[in-house]
Design an enzyme around this catalytic site. Structure first.
Site, short mmCIF file in Angstrom:
data_model
loop_
_atom_site.label_atom_id
_atom_site.label_comp_id
_atom_site.label_asym_id
_atom_site.label_seq_id
_atom_site.Cartn_x
_atom_site.Cartn_y
_atom_site.Cartn_z
N HIS A 188 -8.16 50.94 40.01
CA HIS A 188 -9.47 50.38 39.66
C HIS A 188 -10.53 51.47 39.63
CE1 HIS A 188 -12.84 47.56 39.61
NE2 HIS A 188 -13.36 48.30 40.55
N ARG A 326 -3.83 41.71 21.99
CA ARG A 326 -2.59 41.71 22.77
C ARG A 326 -2.38 40.32 23.36
NH1 ARG A 326 -2.35 45.38 28.04
NH2 ARG A 326 -3.60 43.68 28.87
N ASP A 439 1.90 52.12 30.74
CA ASP A 439 3.22 51.60 31.10
C ASP A 439 4.33 52.51 30.60
OD1 ASP A 439 3.13 49.34 32.74
OD2 ASP A 439 2.49 48.06 31.10
N CYS A 497 -3.30 52.82 22.67
CA CYS A 497 -4.37 52.07 23.33
C CYS A 497 -4.38 52.29 24.83
CB CYS A 497 -4.24 50.57 23.03
SG CYS A 497 -2.69 49.83 23.61
#
Length: 572
Positions: A188, A326, A439, A497
């Protein structure tokens, strides 16, 4: 000497004194009671005095704050003025002989339980109650209040990590840099720093122990913090502050390379508010519209009509322009009670995102219908993609579902090595692809991207990750039948992205690997456009070759940055 090495997550170079964020307030012992004969009224009076002091401090901070932070501080000040908590605590001192600290803590628990029982808006105030409780206990003890230190002068904030609640009061005009001992490149804190344009270094063990007031040099691009610096570092810091005062701008239309090649620069958004900011920043469209905001904190799936209205709110900000949507990325760190299994032993490798449709197909089908409905109500150009696609069967199934729902352009996210290595087959079916480098890095390096202890592995500069990006772009060109195609006009365009696209030096490498468009936080658009303008497509391809062939991520990053003098000129 103070000298630390961490993970670079947001560029910029600053020299300022350190302020350390106070640790969470510890709960007073259960048996923390007054000594025999201690006047209880005197102890009870301390509670009211501390509550008044906390209220005054919060009001003072609110006067100097703005936006969401001002609203948060004002609301917390009102809670500190509410007698419900203090009256209950004073009563516990008088009747049970508790210390003021213990009484405030228990009274806070009682008020929080009551609000939770009321539900709705009142339940949302529980966090405020616990914040005020902690502040009063800290004042009673003579400790620093929890959260970000208050200051009217610029400082470097050092902490173990920042909680989401802390960040609402973070003022980027005062906090010049963030340095944390925990967290990783996708934490975060890292995401917030990039959004605000604050230089940041995470996973720098021990920075929370720096003596407050120590003047340090923070290099957010190199991931270093040191108290030993000289004239060169002062020059770089002055260059950065000049850029902060006179920021670069982006006028849209794509970043133009020195040979005239144009690269569309898009924005990552999570809702209508983000979309408005992206449009104001002249983003060429949206490269990642996260739709989870419609589903989180709910016990049941939102209706098609509710979703369509929310999606249309984003699409309307980009008339005639591309918006890549998405579909729901549920699972892993975003569990949903009506869709995912909370008992999976390894949710990051479990039934998440597109895979949830294998058993609960209607949720994805309804979302696609809602997207199609929203697209008919606006003039934007929606491109819809599914996350966590791994095989040709996955691709065929999703594209078929999208077509059945009325979606014209259906694509996939490339987040697994399998999708990258077989992109020529997958892109024979999909209309486009977008690489989620966050990812893709996690799965390539077998390193949980949320673990600060693995932050060094979760670096998108890893040569293996860049090789997979290149493989994806090559496969897409083969599937599209035009090896030299570039930009969104390519038959099978590939975008990025993930957070990697917002790193100006890495953006050059991604373009050199064959990526057709880049999507990032709107704040990164001007710097990425500026750096891209200094290279030709041939230059970018050579720098990409050097990065992929580098023996380590650090060496690749150093090599590329050294060949981009504009990086140092801007202080990035």
């Amino acid at each position: 000497m103070t000298d630390y090495k961490g993970v670079a997550v947001s560029p910029g170079r600053v020299i300022d004194p350190v302020k350390v964020m106070a640790p969470p307030v510890a709960e007073p012992p259960l048996n923390d009671s007054l000594p025999e004969g201690e006047p209880r009224e005197t102890e009870a009076a301390r509670i009211a005095e501390s509550a008044a002091a906390v209220k005054a401090d919060l009001e003072k901070r609110a006067e100097a704050a703005h936006g969401d932070g001002k609203a948060v501080l004002e609301a917390t000040a009102q809670m500190a003025a509410d007698p419900t908590l203090t009256t209950s605590a004073e009563q516990l001192v008088r009747t049970a002989g508790m210390s003021a600290e213990r009484a405030v803590w228990e009274a806070g628990d009682q008020v929080a339980t009551m609000l939770e029982g009321l539900g709705g808006y009142m339940a949302e105030r529980v966090a405020d109650v616990k914040d005020v409780r902690a502040r009063i206990v800290a004042h009673l003890r003579g400790e620093q209040a929890p959260g970000i230190p208050f200051s009217t002068e610029r400082f470097v904030l050092a902490a173990i990590d920042l909680a989401p609640a802390d960040t609402a009061t973070l003022d980027p005009t005062i906090v010049s840099a963030l340095i944390t001992s925990d967290g990783g490149p996708q934490s975060h804190t890292a995401i917030l720093a990039r959004q605000l344009g604050i230089p940041a270094v995470v996973a720098a063990k021990g920075v929370e122990s720096i003596e407050p007031g120590t003047v340090v040099y923070v290099d957010g691009a190199a991931g270093t913090v040191t108290s030993e610096f000289g004239d060169r570092e002062r020059e770089l810091s002055a260059t950065w502050y000049e850029l902060v005062k006179n920021p670069l701008t982006y006028s849209g239309g794509g970043a133009e390379l020195s040979d005239g090649t144009r690269v569309p620069l898009l924005a990552n958004v999570g809702g209508e508010k983000d979309a408005a900011l992206a449009a104001e920043a002249n983003a060429d469209g949206v490269g990642l519209f996260r739709t989870e905001f419609c589903f989180l904190d709910r016990d049941e799936e939102p209706s098609i009509e509710e979703q369509a209205a929310a999606y249309a709110g984003v699409l309307r900000h980009f008339p005639g322009r591309k918006v890549v949507i998405r579909t729901l990325d549920a699972g892993a760190d975003k569990p949903l009670p009506f869709l995912t299994d909370a008992d999976e032993p390894n949710p990051a490798l479990g039934v998440r995102a597109y895979r949830t449709s294998w058993e609960k197909r209607s949720v994805l089908e309804n979302q696609l219908k809602a997207i199609a409905k929203a697209s008919h109500e606006t003039s934007a150009e929606p491109w819809v993609m599914a996350p966590m696609i791994s095989t040709l069967e996955d691709t065929e199934d999703f594209v078929s579902m999208a077509r059945s729902a009325g979606v014209e352009r259906a694509g996939i996210m490339v987040e697994t090595p399998s999708a990258a290595l077989t992109s020529d087959h997958l892109m024979g079916v999909a209309d486009f692809a977008s690489i989620g480098t966050n990812d893709l890095t996690q799965y390539t390096m077998a390193a949980d991207r949320m673990l600060g202890s693995l932050a060094q592995l979760n670096d998108p500069w890893q040569p293996a990750v860049l090789a997979l990006v290149g493989a994806t772009a090559t496969g897409a060109r083969v599937a599209g039948g035009d090896p030299e195609a570039f930009g969104d006009g390519a038959n099978k365009p590939v975008g990025v992205c993930g957070e990697a696209a917002g790193d100006p030096a890495l953006a050059v490498v991604l373009v050199g690997l064959g990526v057709n468009s880049l999507s990032m936080t709107p704040r990164s658009l001007p710097a990425v456009a500026k750096v891209l303008s200094t290279v030709s497509l041939a230059d970018a391809r050579e720098l990409a070759r050097l990065a992929v062939c580098a023996p380590t991520a650090a060496e690749g990053k150093r090599t590329v940055r050294a060949k981009l003098p504009i990086i140092e000129e801007l202080g990035l």
